[in-house]
Design a protein around this motif. Sequence first.
Motif, PDB file in Angstrom:
ATOM      1  N   TYR A   1       0.734  -1.344   0.486  1.00  0.00           N
ATOM      2  CA  TYR A   1      -0.274  -0.414  -0.044  1.00  0.00           C
ATOM      3  C   TYR A   1       0.988   1.132   0.035  1.00  0.00           C
ATOM      4  O   TYR A   1       2.080   0.745   0.432  1.00  0.00           O
ATOM      5  CB  TYR A   1      -0.858  -0.001   1.274  1.00  0.00           C
ATOM      6  CG  TYR A   1      -1.566  -0.495   1.173  1.00  0.00           C
ATOM      7  CD1 TYR A   1      -2.929  -1.701   0.453  1.00  0.00           C
ATOM      8  CD2 TYR A   1      -0.937  -2.126   1.849  1.00  0.00           C
ATOM      9  CE1 TYR A   1      -3.729  -2.053   0.403  1.00  0.00           C
ATOM     10  CE2 TYR A   1      -2.212  -3.617   2.342  1.00  0.00           C
ATOM     11  CZ  TYR A   1      -3.051  -3.433   1.356  1.00  0.00           C
ATOM     12  OH  TYR A   1      -3.875  -4.695   1.566  1.00  0.00           O
ATOM     13  N   ASP A   2      -0.037   1.732  -0.443  1.00  0.00           N
ATOM     14  CA  ASP A   2       0.518   3.770   0.126  1.00  0.00           C
ATOM     15  C   ASP A   2       0.491   3.978   1.161  1.00  0.00           C
ATOM     16  O   ASP A   2       1.394   4.940   1.900  1.00  0.00           O
ATOM     17  CB  ASP A   2       0.557   4.421  -1.607  1.00  0.00           C
ATOM     18  CG  ASP A   2       0.942   3.899  -2.751  1.00  0.00           C
ATOM     19  OD1 ASP A   2       1.390   3.422  -2.691  1.00  0.00           O
ATOM     20  OD2 ASP A   2      -0.267   3.545  -3.485  1.00  0.00           O
ATOM     21  N   TYR A   3      -0.979   3.518   1.449  1.00  0.00           N
ATOM     22  CA  TYR A   3      -1.018   4.951   2.518  1.00  0.00           C
ATOM     23  C   TYR A   3      -1.864   3.388   3.529  1.00  0.00           C
ATOM     24  O   TYR A   3      -2.532   3.020   2.840  1.00  0.00           O
ATOM     25  CB  TYR A   3      -1.719   5.625   2.606  1.00  0.00           C
ATOM     26  CG  TYR A   3      -1.274   6.941   2.303  1.00  0.00           C
ATOM     27  CD1 TYR A   3      -0.725   7.843   3.200  1.00  0.00           C
ATOM     28  CD2 TYR A   3      -0.474   7.145   0.891  1.00  0.00           C
ATOM     29  CE1 TYR A   3      -0.086   8.901   2.924  1.00  0.00           C
ATOM     30  CE2 TYR A   3      -0.414   8.171   0.099  1.00  0.00           C
ATOM     31  CZ  TYR A   3      -0.230   9.417   1.308  1.00  0.00           C
ATOM     32  OH  TYR A   3       0.848  10.332   1.276  1.00  0.00           O
ATOM     33  N   ILE A   4      -1.943   3.314   4.474  1.00  0.00           N
ATOM     34  CA  ILE A   4      -2.360   2.980   5.663  1.00  0.00           C
ATOM     35  C   ILE A   4      -2.986   4.401   6.427  1.00  0.00           C
ATOM     36  O   ILE A   4      -2.140   4.288   7.445  1.00  0.00           O
ATOM     37  CB  ILE A   4      -1.161   1.507   6.213  1.00  0.00           C
ATOM     38  CG1 ILE A   4      -0.893   0.557   5.255  1.00  0.00           C
ATOM     39  CG2 ILE A   4      -2.415   0.976   7.661  1.00  0.00           C
ATOM     40  CD1 ILE A   4      -0.173  -0.661   6.309  1.00  0.00           C
ATOM     41  N   LEU A   5      -4.043   3.861   7.053  1.00  0.00           N
ATOM     42  CA  LEU A   5      -4.640   4.265   7.765  1.00  0.00           C
ATOM     43  C   LEU A   5      -5.847   3.756   9.268  1.00  0.00           C
ATOM     44  O   LEU A   5      -5.909   3.204   8.543  1.00  0.00           O
ATOM     45  CB  LEU A   5      -5.958   5.161   7.144  1.00  0.00           C
ATOM     46  CG  LEU A   5      -5.588   6.809   6.567  1.00  0.00           C
ATOM     47  CD1 LEU A   5      -6.675   6.663   6.059  1.00  0.00           C
ATOM     48  CD2 LEU A   5      -4.903   6.968   6.231  1.00  0.00           C
ATOM     49  N   ILE A   6      -5.806   4.292   9.901  1.00  0.00           N
ATOM     50  CA  ILE A   6      -5.593   3.151  11.356  1.00  0.00           C
ATOM     51  C   ILE A   6      -6.785   4.025  11.602  1.00  0.00           C
ATOM     52  O   ILE A   6      -6.340   5.688  12.823  1.00  0.00           O
ATOM     53  CB  ILE A   6      -4.979   2.663  12.053  1.00  0.00           C
ATOM     54  CG1 ILE A   6      -3.321   2.221  11.696  1.00  0.00           C
ATOM     55  CG2 ILE A   6      -5.236   2.220  14.172  1.00  0.00           C
ATOM     56  CD1 ILE A   6      -2.089   1.931  12.382  1.00  0.00           C
ATOM     57  N   ASP A   7      -8.412   3.659  12.361  1.00  0.00           N
ATOM     58  CA  ASP A   7      -9.611   4.260  12.961  1.00  0.00           C
ATOM     59  C   ASP A   7      -8.995   4.182  14.309  1.00  0.00           C
ATOM     60  O   ASP A   7      -9.809   2.782  14.910  1.00  0.00           O
ATOM     61  CB  ASP A   7     -10.274   3.713  12.021  1.00  0.00           C
ATOM     62  CG  ASP A   7     -11.951   4.697  12.707  1.00  0.00           C
ATOM     63  OD1 ASP A   7     -11.666   5.672  13.522  1.00  0.00           O
ATOM     64  OD2 ASP A   7     -12.855   4.135  12.947  1.00  0.00           O
ATOM     65  N   CYS A   8      -9.037   4.263  15.388  1.00  0.00           N
ATOM     66  CA  CYS A   8      -8.144   4.574  17.206  1.00  0.00           C
ATOM     67  C   CYS A   8     -10.299   4.704  17.261  1.00  0.00           C
ATOM     68  O   CYS A   8     -10.613   5.624  17.146  1.00  0.00           O
ATOM     69  CB  CYS A   8      -8.028   5.552  17.337  1.00  0.00           C
ATOM     70  SG  CYS A   8      -6.183   4.950  16.688  1.00  0.00           S
ATOM     71  N   ASN A   9     -10.078   4.310  18.659  1.00  0.00           N
ATOM     72  CA  ASN A   9     -10.942   4.124  19.472  1.00  0.00           C
ATOM     73  C   ASN A   9     -11.191   5.437  20.764  1.00  0.00           C
ATOM     74  O   ASN A   9      -9.836   5.980  20.332  1.00  0.00           O
ATOM     75  CB  ASN A   9     -11.813   2.683  20.020  1.00  0.00           C
ATOM     76  CG  ASN A   9     -10.278   2.575  21.046  1.00  0.00           C
ATOM     77  OD1 ASN A   9      -9.066   3.378  21.401  1.00  0.00           O
ATOM     78  ND2 ASN A   9     -10.468   0.885  21.301  1.00  0.00           N
ATOM     79  N   SER A  10     -11.948   5.164  21.192  1.00  0.00           N
ATOM     80  CA  SER A  10     -11.688   6.527  21.722  1.00  0.00           C
ATOM     81  C   SER A  10     -11.535   6.429  23.251  1.00  0.00           C
ATOM     82  O   SER A  10     -12.161   6.554  24.208  1.00  0.00           O
ATOM     83  CB  SER A  10     -13.375   7.400  22.154  1.00  0.00           C
ATOM     84  OG  SER A  10     -13.803   7.806  20.974  1.00  0.00           O
ATOM     85  N   SER A  11     -10.295   5.578  23.320  1.00  0.00           N
ATOM     86  CA  SER A  11      -9.831   5.170  24.617  1.00  0.00           C
ATOM     87  C   SER A  11      -8.129   5.396  24.071  1.00  0.00           C
ATOM     88  O   SER A  11      -8.200   5.731  22.845  1.00  0.00           O
ATOM     89  CB  SER A  11     -10.027   4.583  25.272  1.00  0.00           C
ATOM     90  OG  SER A  11      -9.651   3.330  24.671  1.00  0.00           O
ATOM     91  N   LEU A  12      -7.634   5.141  25.353  1.00  0.00           N
ATOM     92  CA  LEU A  12      -5.784   5.325  25.007  1.00  0.00           C
ATOM     93  C   LEU A  12      -5.419   3.351  25.366  1.00  0.00           C
ATOM     94  O   LEU A  12      -4.162   3.881  26.682  1.00  0.00           O
ATOM     95  CB  LEU A  12      -4.830   6.825  26.156  1.00  0.00           C
ATOM     96  CG  LEU A  12      -5.037   8.187  25.311  1.00  0.00           C
ATOM     97  CD1 LEU A  12      -4.493   8.652  25.559  1.00  0.00           C
ATOM     98  CD2 LEU A  12      -5.505   7.903  23.563  1.00  0.00           C
ATOM     99  N   GLY A  13      -6.408   2.776  25.532  1.00  0.00           N
ATOM    100  CA  GLY A  13      -6.252   1.583  25.906  1.00  0.00           C
ATOM    101  C   GLY A  13      -5.110   0.819  24.541  1.00  0.00           C
ATOM    102  O   GLY A  13      -4.156   1.554  24.603  1.00  0.00           O
ATOM    103  N   MET A  14      -4.707  -0.182  24.753  1.00  0.00           N
ATOM    104  CA  MET A  14      -3.450  -1.081  24.371  1.00  0.00           C
ATOM    105  C   MET A  14      -3.597  -1.432  22.936  1.00  0.00           C
ATOM    106  O   MET A  14      -2.832  -1.063  22.138  1.00  0.00           O
ATOM    107  CB  MET A  14      -3.592  -2.236  25.053  1.00  0.00           C
ATOM    108  CG  MET A  14      -3.131  -2.529  26.609  1.00  0.00           C
ATOM    109  SD  MET A  14      -1.306  -1.890  26.884  1.00  0.00           S
ATOM    110  CE  MET A  14      -0.493  -3.366  25.425  1.00  0.00           C
ATOM    111  N   VAL A  15      -5.019  -1.222  22.622  1.00  0.00           N
ATOM    112  CA  VAL A  15      -5.421  -1.144  21.309  1.00  0.00           C
ATOM    113  C   VAL A  15      -4.550  -0.076  20.768  1.00  0.00           C
ATOM    114  O   VAL A  15      -3.974  -0.284  19.609  1.00  0.00           O
ATOM    115  CB  VAL A  15      -6.669  -1.742  20.537  1.00  0.00           C
ATOM    116  CG1 VAL A  15      -6.611  -1.860  18.935  1.00  0.00           C
ATOM    117  CG2 VAL A  15      -6.829  -3.146  21.364  1.00  0.00           C
TER     118      VAL A  15
END
Length: 260
Positions: free
Chosen positions: A124-138
């Motif tokens: 890929y040229d870009y990989i975008l990660i949609d994060c959840n609304s917390s600052l947990g381990m994932v």
Amino acid sequence: MCKVIAIVNQKGGVAKTTTTVNLGIGLVREGKKVLLIDADSQGSLSSSLGVAEPDELDVTLSTIMCKMINDEDYGKREGIIVHEEGVSFLPCNIELSGLEVTLVNTMRREYILKEYITSVRNLYDYILIDCNSSLGMVTMNALTAADSVIIPIEAAYLSIKGLQQLITTLGRTKKYLNPNLGIEGIVFTKMVGRTNYAKEIKSMVEEIYGKNVRVFGAVIPHSVRAAETSAEGVSIFKHDPRGKVAAAYKKLAKEVLADE
């Protein structure tokens, strides 16, 4: 070279998923190969891209990360779905919540997602990660894997308060886990540009952070049409191609591309 960008803000309701979907498809429309990773156990990105029942999927991000933890083989395209608008995505569902617990006792627990992304980023040229609304381990996995972050915020007081906390977290992540992590920029979303309050908040962010962090010129306006895209399973470019939100996400994509 592939660029990995996490879309992150611990505050909910700031259009992280909407931004991930439409920026990703905006980049596809500019000729780029893009992978979106749904890293939120609610599966919002997966639903927004037409997956009716994410919890019924056999292979998701959780499946792949479990294989990584257990040193099991996996295919580079395993679980990846190709959307009708040309973007690829790795879906997610509620199983990711259970993975948070597993990660706590895992060696190199912050680096599991990074190892996966390293194995597929040449596709890929870009990989975008949609994060959840917390600052947990994932989410920490996402920040450790990312080259940079985009921070969507609303022009509201609580968003500004949370922004400082997030930037502090990003600084700690950079210091202890990912020395190459940068901030791609801050993007205002759901903007009601005609109100003095919104203008004041935006000016405040530019004054406080603008010298060190880019505030994107693209401003995503508040729009009912944008909210409708999730139910349709398509991007704003297909749902309302001539609307103001589509124009704003097109501008955002071009700003991200300008860094190449």
